[in-house]
Design a protein around this motif. Sequence first.
Motif, PDB file in Angstrom:
ATOM      1  N   ARG A 193       0.830  -1.208   0.000  1.00 50.16           N
ATOM      2  CA  ARG A 193       0.000   0.000   0.000  1.00 50.16           C
ATOM      3  C   ARG A 193       0.865   1.259   0.000  1.00 50.16           C
ATOM      4  N   LYS A 205       5.062   3.473  -4.705  1.00 47.83           N
ATOM      5  CA  LYS A 205       5.026   4.023  -6.051  1.00 47.83           C
ATOM      6  C   LYS A 205       6.041   3.300  -6.923  1.00 47.83           C
ATOM      7  N   GLU A 260       1.147   3.464  -9.152  1.00 45.38           N
ATOM      8  CA  GLU A 260       1.172   2.653  -7.943  1.00 45.38           C
ATOM      9  C   GLU A 260       1.678   1.248  -8.281  1.00 45.38           C
TER      10      GLU A 260
END
Length: 166
Positions: A88, A91, A137
Amino acid sequence: RNLSAFSMASANSNRLTRDEYKKKKELDELRKAGTLAPEVDEDGKEINPHIPQYIAQAPWYLNADTVTLKHQKSTIQHIDGTKDWYQRGKKAGPAATKWAKGACENCGARSHKTKECMERPRKVGAKHTNQDLKPDEVITELVFDYDGKRDRWNGYDAAQHIKLMD
């Protein structure tokens, strides 16, 4: 009548004669009673004589000549993916400098579409301004087994909780 052709046809098939069938049934009854040792498969494991015939017999297309229960075992390898979890907030490299076709029209990231964007909707999207483009992401495809899908605590990090409470 040509009885020799009939006997040849029955000899070619895998059917048992009446006497062979009776002997097989007697052996099965003795094994079930415990007076005779149970059958042993290729691996040396005993086969439970109380297993029903439809489970013990291998399908015809497997051409199993010996007694075995290998056709009942799953050939799918179980993946233990219960310790992995999504990254989570990570990047995937720096942000792009120019909006690319197929990227999110709102933020400019190529890892999702406009409908899936979690950022606040901009007045004028990144598609038109080419400013403040967000980096992509990290997308991880996790394969879970039965328990991993239903594990409530999967991905829980106690150290992160302690850090939050301090």
